[in-house]
Design an enzyme around this catalytic site. Structure first.
Site, mmCIF file in Angstrom:
data_model
loop_
_atom_site.group_PDB
_atom_site.id
_atom_site.type_symbol
_atom_site.label_atom_id
_atom_site.label_comp_id
_atom_site.label_asym_id
_atom_site.label_seq_id
_atom_site.Cartn_x
_atom_site.Cartn_y
_atom_site.Cartn_z
ATOM 1 N N HIS A 395 53.613 33.969 46.963
ATOM 2 C CA HIS A 395 52.161 33.759 47.000
ATOM 3 C C HIS A 395 51.677 33.500 48.429
ATOM 4 C CE1 HIS A 395 48.322 32.074 45.296
ATOM 5 N NE2 HIS A 395 48.336 31.436 46.450
ATOM 6 N N GLU A 396 52.312 32.540 49.099
ATOM 7 C CA GLU A 396 51.884 32.193 50.458
ATOM 8 C C GLU A 396 52.155 33.325 51.442
ATOM 9 O OE1 GLU A 396 49.991 29.779 50.820
ATOM 10 O OE2 GLU A 396 50.386 28.753 48.922
ATOM 11 N N HIS A 399 49.214 35.616 51.520
ATOM 12 C CA HIS A 399 48.165 35.158 52.444
ATOM 13 C C HIS A 399 48.512 35.531 53.888
ATOM 14 C CE1 HIS A 399 45.783 32.885 49.634
ATOM 15 N NE2 HIS A 399 46.775 32.072 49.303
ATOM 16 N N HIS A 402 48.198 39.173 54.617
ATOM 17 C CA HIS A 402 46.769 39.509 54.693
ATOM 18 C C HIS A 402 46.257 39.177 56.102
ATOM 19 C CE1 HIS A 402 42.615 39.237 52.434
ATOM 20 N NE2 HIS A 402 42.614 40.140 53.390
#
EC number: 3.4.24.-
Length: 613
Positions: A395-396, A399, A402
Site C-alpha cells: 500500500h505505502e 503512494h 505515485h
C-alpha cells in the site's frame, strides 16, 4: 516462512538495512547549515516580494528562487519529521523542529499575503500567462483569480492572518476528551481472570478477542462512556460545523459544502452520483453480510451480535520476514513493467523504508509527502510479519511510486497530487497483491482471510465513508439554512435518517443493556473539513482501474502509469481521471467498481461454503 520477527529495544540496535537512510538528505552538510541556507533564501524572497512584479523577467526569476526554496524546504521537512517519527520523544529533534517552525513562521509572517499581491497585479499577470515559460504556473494563478470573488477586504484578510494563531481548534478539544479524559472502563473475560482497561489503541484488538465477554464488555462499556458525554460531543461538532458555515457564507459560497468542493473544482453532481450509486448497491453489501453472518453462526453455534463483527472466522498465523514481504510485493507488481519494478527494488536496496517497531516509534504507516527533488520517497511502517503488514508495505509503496512518477514527469509546480487522488495508487497495489496471494496460496483459510480483509476494506471505505459523507452534507446544509440542529437529539435524528438509507445489516446497533452508540457525534473525521468522500472515491476509482486491467491486460497498466501515476497535479482531479479514462460524472463507472467487488464476494462465499458446513 519465518515464525518470529526479532524485537529490538533501541532504534540504534535495528540493522541498518531496515532503517531510513536520512543522512542522504543532508548531502554531507549539517542540519544547521541547511537552516543557514533556508534563512539566506528566505531573505531573498522577502526582499523581492513586491519588486518581482515589475516585469516578466523579474517574475520568472522569483519563481525559480521559490522553487529552490521549496526543494530545500522539502529536504528539511523530510529530515526532521522522519527523525521524529522513529523516536517521538527525542528531545534533540524536537528542539530542531521547534527551531525550524519558528524560522518558517517568521518567514511566513514577513512574506505576507502573496495571493493579495497576485490579485493587485492580475491584469499584468494575465498578459504574462501568454508566455509559454509560465505554462506550468497557469493552473495555480488562474485559481487565485477565480478565488477572488470569495475573498474579503484586504484589511479583513490581514486581520484574519494576524489573529489565526488564536483560533479555537475544536478538533483538539475533541481529541483531548476522547483520547485522554473519557473513561471507557474495562473489558472483562468470562472467567474473571482478565481485566483490561479499554482505550483507543486497544479497542479493536479487544473486539477481535476469542472470549465473548471481552468483546461484549468492550462494546458496551465503550458505548456507555461515549453516550455519557453525548451532549458535549454534539456541542463540539455543531460549533465546529457552524464556524465553517459562517465563514463559507460570509465569503459568498452557495453552501459550506461547495466551499470545500471549490478547492478541487468539483461539481456537487459528483456527490449525488456517489450517494445514489453506493446506496443503490445495498444488495451487494447485504450479500456479504448475510453470508458472513451465516458462516459465523455455523462456526460458533450462536446468534451473531453487534460485538461479534470483528471476530475473525479463521485464524491465520503465517509469518513473513521482511525479505519475504519484499519478494511478495515485487512478484505481485511484476505486471507493472520494468521501470516500476526497478524503482521498487531500488526502494528496498536504498533504504527508503523504515520497517520495524521499537519503543517510542510512531504507530501506523505512511509514505511521506513533500518529495519533489528527493529521490527517496520515504516509507515508515511497523512491520510485524503478518499478512496485514505485507499489504501495508504494498500500500505505502503505491503512494511512493505515485510520487516517483509524478515528480519525474511534472515540473515542481504541478508535481504534487491532491488528497482527492492520493489513495488510488495504494489501493491498486493492494488489489494486485490480493490476487497474487490468492493465486499462489494453497490454504483455504488463508484465501478466506485475504478475501475477507479485502471486502472489509471496501466496505469500510466505500459504504461507511459514503454514509458519513452524506450525513456531513445534510448536517452542513441544515446549519447553512439556520435550522436548529444543535442538540444531540436533532443531530442523532439526522444520522439515523441517513443510516437507514444505507442499512445492510440486521444486527442491532445497540443492545437492551446498553446505551446507544453515539457514532454521529463521535468520529474524528467529521473535524477534517468534509473530505471522507474522497476516500470512497479513491477506492471506487482504484477498483475501476483494476477491473480495466483484468479486462484489457498490460495495455491498461501502461495507460494507468502514463495517464494517472505520472499526472501529479497537472490538472484538477476530475480532469486527470477523465484523461485516464474514468469520468466521475458518469454513473456507469460505479458499475465497474462494484463488478470487481462482487467478484471478490463470490470467491469469499465459495470458499466459506467449503470451510463452514
Amino acid at each position: 516462512m519465518s515464525k518470529e520477527i526479532k524485537e529490538y529495544k533501541k532504534y540504534s540496535d535495528v540493522p541498518k538495512e531496515y532503517r531510513f537512510d536520512l543522512d542522504y538528505l543532508l548531502e554531507g552538510k549539517t542540519i544547521d547549515q541547511l537552516f543557514d541556507q533556508f534563512l539566506e533564501k528566505s531573505k531573498k524572497l522577502i526582499k523581492i516580494k513586491d519588486s518581482k512584479y515589475q516585469n516578466i523577467e523579474s517574475y520568472l526569476e522569483s519563481l525559480k528562487l521559490e522553487e529552490d526554496f521549496n526543494l530545500l524546504n522539502n529536504k528539511i521537512i523530510n529530515y526532521i519529521s522522519n527523525n521524529i517519527s522513529v523516536n517521538v520523544v527525542d528531545s534533540h529533534f524536537r528542539e530542531i523542529s521547534q527551531k525550524f517552525e519558528f524560522m518558517y513562521y517568521s518567514f511566513f509572517n514577513q512574506i505576507g499575503d502573496e495571493n493579495q499581491r497576485i490579485l493587485e497585479h492580475e491584469e499584468k499577470i494575465t498578459k504574462w500567462l501568454l508566455d509559454p515559460r509560465l505554462a506550468s504556473y497557469k493552473k495555480a494563478l488562474d485559481f487565485v483569480f477565480k478565488s477572488k470573488k470569495h475573498r474579503l477586504s484586504k484589511e479583513v484578510e490581514d486581520y484574519l492572518i494576524k489573529v489565526s494563531r488564536g483560533n479555537i481548534e475544536l478538533y483538539k478539544v475533541y481529541g483531548i476528551l476522547t483520547n485522554s479524559e473519557l473513561d471507557y472502563g474495562y473489558a472483562l473475560s468470562s472467567d474473571g481472570k482478565r481485566k483490561i482497561e479499554i482505550n483507543l489503541s486497544n479497542r479493536f484488538n479487544l473486539l477481535k478477542d476469542q472470549d465473548e465477554n471481552i468483546r461484549k464488555t468492550t462494546y458496551l462499556n465503550w458505548n456507555k462512556a461515549s453516550a455519557k458525554h453525548k451532549e458535549t460531543l454534539s456541542s463540539l461538532l455543531y460549533q465546529h460545523f457552524s464556524k465553517l458555515s459562517a465563514d463559507a457564507l460570509a465569503r459568498g459560497y452557495s453552501s459550506t459544502v461547495n466551499s470545500f468542493l471549490f478547492e478541487d473544482q468539483v461539481d456537487e453532481k459528483l456527490l449525488k452520483n456517489l450517494y445514489d450509486k453506493v446506496s443503490s448497491n445495498k444488495k451487494v453489501f447485504q450479500k456479504y453480510y448475510q453470508n458472513y453472518k451465516k458462516f459465523f453462526e455455523k462456526k460458533n453455534s450462536k446468534q451473531m451480535e453487534a460485538w461479534d463483527i470483528y471476530l475473525p472466522l479463521v485464524v491465520v498465523d503465517e509469518k513473513y520476514s521482511i525479505e519475504e514481504a519484499q519478494d511478495l510485493v515485487l512478484k505481485s507488481l511484476e505486471p507493472m513493467g520494468s521501470e516500476y519494478i526497478s524503482k521498487v527494488k531500488e526502494a528496498f536496496s536504498s533504504r527508503w523504508v523504515d520497517y520495524l517497531p521499537v519503543k517510542n516509534k510512531r504507530s501506523g504507516a505512511y509514505s511521506i509527502g513533500s518529495t519533489h527533488g528527493i529521490d527517496k520517497k520515504f516509507i515508515l511502517m511497523n512491520f510485524d510479519g503478518t499478512l496485514n503488514s505485507v499489504s501495508t508495505l504494498s500500500h505505502e509503496m503505491g503512494h511512493s511510486m505515485h510520487s516517483y512518477f509524478s515528480d519525474k514527469t511534472q515540473p515542481q509546480s504541478l508535481s504534487s497530487y491532491p488528497i482527492f487522488l492520493a489513495e488510488i495508487a495504494s489501493i491498486f497495489n493492494e488489489l494486485m497483491l490480493k490476487d497474487y496471494l490468492l493465486e499462489v496460496s494453497e490454504n483455504l483459510e488463508t484465501k478466506f482471510h485475504i478475501l475477507n480483509e479485502s471486502i472489509l476494506n471496501f466496505v469500510g471505505t466505500v459504504h461507511r465513508q459514503t454514509l458519513w459523507s452524506e450525513y456531513e452534507y445534510t448536517l452542513y446544509n441544515k446549519i447553512d439554512k439556520g435550522e436548529p440542529v444543535g442538540t444531540y437529539t436533532k443531530i442523532d435524528e439526522i444520522y439515523e435518517q441517513i443510516s437507514q438509507k444505507y442499512k445492510v445489516s440486521d444486527l442491532k446497533n445497540h443492545h437492551p443493556e446498553d446505551e446507544k452508540n453515539v457514532i454521529g457525534v463521535n468520529v474524528p473525521h467529521f473535524y477534517y473539513h468534509f473530505y471522507v468522500y474522497k476516500y470512497a472515491i479513491g477506492m471506487i476509482v482504484a477498483n475501476v482501474f483494476y477491473q480495466k486491467y483484468k479486462e484489457e491486460g498490460k495495455q491498461a497498466l501502461e495507460f494507468y502509469i502514463n495517464k494517472f501515476l505520472s499526472a501529479g497535479g497537472r490538472d484538477w482531479p476530475v480532469e486527470i481521471l477523465k484523461d485516464a479514462g474514468i469520468d466521475l460524472y458518469d454513473s456507469k463507472i460505479y458499475d465497474l467498481a462494484f463488478k470487481n467487488f462482487e467478484q471478490t464476494i463470490d470467491q469469499f462465499v465459495e470458499i466459506g461454503n467449503k470451510l463452514f458446513k
